[in-house]
Write an enzyme that holds these catalytic residues in place. Structure first.
Site, mmCIF file in Angstrom:
data_model
loop_
_atom_site.group_PDB
_atom_site.id
_atom_site.type_symbol
_atom_site.label_atom_id
_atom_site.label_comp_id
_atom_site.label_asym_id
_atom_site.label_seq_id
_atom_site.Cartn_x
_atom_site.Cartn_y
_atom_site.Cartn_z
ATOM 1 N N HIS A 161 25.205 14.153 9.243
ATOM 2 C CA HIS A 161 25.216 13.657 7.848
ATOM 3 C C HIS A 161 26.569 12.859 7.351
ATOM 4 O O HIS A 161 26.665 12.425 6.116
ATOM 5 C CB HIS A 161 24.944 14.664 6.648
ATOM 6 N N HIS A 190 16.891 15.471 7.149
ATOM 7 C CA HIS A 190 16.699 15.978 8.550
ATOM 8 C C HIS A 190 15.393 15.295 9.179
ATOM 9 O O HIS A 190 14.986 15.860 10.280
ATOM 10 C CB HIS A 190 16.591 17.395 8.661
#
Length: 415
Positions: free
Chosen positions: A65, A226
């Site tokens: 991320h 995700h």
């Protein structure tokens, strides 16, 4: 099937080699010696040394991320970030090591995104730290607006709005507030932010086979960071239409995700998901602001545009809206040394568009005068007069009036 193309070495080393590069780039950061299970990035002015004398702000989660979370470690924001493997929660061992390293007598606040693994592991580490005598509070961020409340089974996910919560908490801690007060401000921020995303292409993990389940002509609304499936797959739409849908989902009165009414003030974050050009992010920001103002009657006080919480190379973006009040703006504007917090955003937003200066006539003569009367020009032909920023122009009989260092100049040219 072909593997996804990546500029990496061993896929199993991607997370630790990212941290190595971050350390070389930002000398204000360090990491704990515990690879590969313990991946903790922290402020080098906090540990080692005397016990930290302010509330420590700790967050983290799976890698992939970036720049979240390690890129937001710095004075005025996070004290430490705990990094897991790609899309995997950090271990209890790693979280506990981070707490021990940076927490002083003022205690620490854990900011946790609402995912099962993160809540379990951060929660277990917090309880163990408390048993060792540390003061620990936790705030859960669940800003996802993709799934209607009746369908929520594990709660709303934590998304890019978490970065704004990091900033509020970090500024409150830097101001010397107590653990209870810092936690209260972070909790208030987390309850007043909503996020919705859209993706044109799902992400590809290091060392995995390249896939594209959306195809060339589809986009997915509400996709998770995700790669979790979103709420709707539809044909690709123009940016303005996509922005309208995202804002409508966040500000819907039916779901009431974000408790905000017309006439109130907000902060806007346009977040790239990893594979989206800055041009496209800016286009979205440029469409979101007028829609918020005209369609929803909201004043936009700050706009943050860039890649803050990504999903590897996912092509797409998310929009976060946070309710703004003077206390929130004060925290967002407070100085920070976190490497990836955007600079140049603080302060009131002025009108962006200003009339372009008009060049003087090539044949104009400039004469300095000490005084004049506007009636001197009453007999001139007033054709195509343009007045802007103290400059006066006429075509038939041209004169130009401007003020420079309290002196008046007059350019006059007669037909």
């Amino acid at each position: 099937m072909a593997l996804a193309k990546k500029l990496i070495n061993d896929p199993n080393d991607a997370e630790t080699e990212f941290i190595d590069g971050l350390m070389e780039t930002y000398p204000s950061l360090q990491y704990l010696d515990g690879y590969p299970n313990v991946k903790v990035v922290f402020r080098k002015d906090v540990y080692p040394g005397p016990p930290y004398d302010k509330v420590a702000i700790i967050s983290g989660g799976g890698s992939g991320h970036e720049p979240a979370h390690a890129g937001f470690v710095g004075e005025g924001m996070l004290t430490a970030a705990i990094c897991g493997d790609v899309f995997a929660s950090p271990t209890v061992e790693a979280i506990l090591a981070g707490i021990r390293a940076v927490t002083g007598p003022m205690g620490c606040l854990l900011i946790v995104k609402n995912y099962t693994g993160d809540r379990l592991n951060f929660g277990s580490a917090a309880e163990q730290a408390k048993s060792e005598g540390y003061k620990v509070e936790s705030v859960i961020v669940a800003d996802d607006c993709a799934i209607p409340p009746p369908l929520e089974m594990v709660g709303r996910r934590g998304l890019a709005g978490t970065i704004l919560v990091h900033k509020v908490a970090g500024a409150a801690a830097a101001a010397g507030l107590s653990l209870a007060d810092v936690a209260a401000e972070a909790r208030y921020a987390s309850e007043n932010v909503g996020t919705m995303g859209v993706a044109l292409k799902a992400c590809t993990l290091p060392g995995r086979v390249l896939t594209d389940r959306l195809g060339a002509s589809k986009m997915e609304l509400g996709l998770g960071i995700h790669g979790e499936p979103g709420g709707l797959v539809t044909d690709i739409q123009p940016s303005e239409t996509v922005v309208s849908h995202l804002l409508n989902q966040i500000l819907s009165k039916e779901t009431n995700y974000l408790p905000i009414s017309r006439g109130e003030r907000v902060v806007l974050m346009v977040n790239g998901l990893g594979g989206t050009p800055l041009m496209e992010l800016m286009i979205a920001a440029g469409k979101a602001v007028p829609q918020l103002m005209v369609d929803y009657g909201l004043a936009v006080d700050r706009v943050y545009t860039g890649s803050f919480m990504t999903s590897l190379d996912m092509e797409g973006l998310s929009i976060s809206i946070m309710k703004a009040d003077p206390s929130i703006l004060q925290r967002l504007d407070a100085e920070t040394k976190a490497p990836y917090w955007p600079v140049g955003v603080s302060g009131n937003r002025l009108a962006a568009k200003i009339p372009a200066p008009i060049p003087p006539s090539p044949s104009a003569k400039i004469v300095e005068v000490s005084s004049f009367k506007l009636c001197h020009f009453s007999s001139m032909t007033r054709t195509n007069c343009n007045i802007s920023s103290g400059h006066y122009y006429m075509q038939k009989t041209t004169f130009q009036l401007f003020n420079e260092s309290k002196r008046w100049f007059l350019a006059y040219n007669s037909d």
